[in-house]
Design a protein around this motif. Structure first.
Motif, short mmCIF file in Angstrom:
data_model
loop_
_atom_site.label_atom_id
_atom_site.label_comp_id
_atom_site.label_asym_id
_atom_site.label_seq_id
_atom_site.Cartn_x
_atom_site.Cartn_y
_atom_site.Cartn_z
N LEU A 284 0.83 -1.21 0.00
CA LEU A 284 0.00 0.00 0.00
C LEU A 284 0.86 1.25 0.00
N ALA A 285 1.89 1.23 0.81
CA ALA A 285 2.77 2.39 0.92
C ALA A 285 3.46 2.69 -0.41
N GLU A 287 2.20 2.27 -3.34
CA GLU A 287 1.24 2.99 -4.18
C GLU A 287 1.22 4.47 -3.83
N LEU A 288 1.35 4.75 -2.53
CA LEU A 288 1.31 6.14 -2.07
C LEU A 288 2.60 6.90 -2.32
N TYR A 289 3.72 6.24 -2.09
CA TYR A 289 4.97 6.97 -1.97
C TYR A 289 6.05 6.64 -3.01
N HIS A 292 5.75 10.31 -6.65
CA HIS A 292 4.78 11.39 -6.43
C HIS A 292 4.53 12.10 -7.74
#
Ligand code: SPV
Ligand code: MG
Length: 293
Positions: A284-285, A287-289, A292
């Motif tokens: 999940l992380a 996908e977020l980080y 950017h």
């Protein structure tokens, strides 16, 4: 992420509850995680467990900073509080202050120091266990509490009964430790019956909660302890012993069979290993980080 309640406070709440609660022994972050997943409200970071899993004896061969490093890995991994077995506190009141500050910084939960002398040895080894002077040990307790206050829950462990001293000496020592500021008392026994513990409870005035380690009297039903007024019981080394037995079984079988054909079902799936270290969070992380826009 900010925690709403410190782990020291959740440990204090656990000890204050009228019911009997159990802490499960952990020798690393993995065993702590398994204990938490199975519903234990806290873990005991076992000195014996840390030592044995490092190939060392429970005689302060592992240094205190090594104990802290392993403890911090546990505290980082689990959200339940840990009560850390600090043996004697690794020296005098001054060593205890250093250890307490380190536990406070990591918000581990609590620490337990025992009234013996450095280097200690396991309570179930040998005959003559040398006890600390109760007033010197009281100084270690007071130094600990003056250093960290309520930010580390402090358990004072009394080895008088293990050392063959009288019940009066045990209750006197424990009274003094509570007076010095201990948040709870651990009364240890190496009898195979609970009689000693039950009779200690009959003469204990209840000013602080009592914790026990039923390693030698492990077959006693929990309600015997609950009726006696025990707050917390610690399964100090059962995960370690379970792991040893299960690894030995696998090693013997695999050396013999030379294939996992009949053994795959006997051990944890690889996916369980990834679950225990929360690999899903990393996905999940990413996908977020990972990038950017
Ligand atoms: C430990 O787990 O290291 C303990 C508990 O101190 S016992 O070994 O049962 O004394
Ligand atoms: Mg120990």
């Amino acid at each position: 992420v900010r925690r709403t309640m410190s782990k020291a406070k959740s440990l204090a709440d656990l000890f204050q509850r009228p019911s009997l609660d159990f802490l499960m022994g952990a020798h690393d972050a993995l065993s702590a995680q398994i204990a938490q997943d199975c519903g234990f409200p806290g873990v005991w970071v076992s000195g014996l467990g840390l030592s044995a899993s490092s190939g060392l004896r429970d005689s302060n061969e592992l240094s205190w900073t090594q104990v802290m490093e392993r403890t911090e890995l546990v505290a980082d991994r689990v959200s339940v509080p840990a009560l850390v077995d600090l043996d004697t506190g690794y020296g005098d009141f001054n060593n205890v202050r250093l250890v307490m500050r380190r536990l406070q910084r990591a918000d581990v939960g609590g620490g337990c120091i025992e009234d013996k002398l450095f280097p200690k040895t396991n309570s179930f080894i040998g005959a003559g266990q040398q006890l600390a002077d109760p007033h010197e040990f009281g100084g270690r307790i007071k130094a600990a509490k003056d250093t960290v206050g309520d930010e580390v829950f402090l358990v004072a462990r009394c080895e008088a009964l293990v050392a063959g001293r009288s019940m009066t000496e045990a209750t006197d020592r424990c009274g003094g430790y509570a007076e010095a500021g201990a948040d709870a008392i651990l009364i240890h026994s190496k009898m195979t019956s609970p009689d000693e513990i039950v009779s200690f409870m009959a003469s204990w005035d209840g000013r602080v909660p009592v914790v026990i380690v039923p390693t030698k009297y492990s077959k006693v039903p929990a309600d015997v302890f609950e009726r006696a007024g025990i707050s917390v019981a610690i399964w100090a080394n059962q995960t370690l012993r379970a792991a040893i037995r299960s690894m030995e079984k696998l090693c013997v079988a695999l050396r013999e069979q030379r294939t996992m054909l009949h053994l795959e079902g006997e051990i944890a799936d690889l996916s369980r290993v990834f679950d225990l270290t929360n690999n899903a969070e990393l996905e999940l992380a990413k996908e977020l980080y990972a990038s950017h826009p």
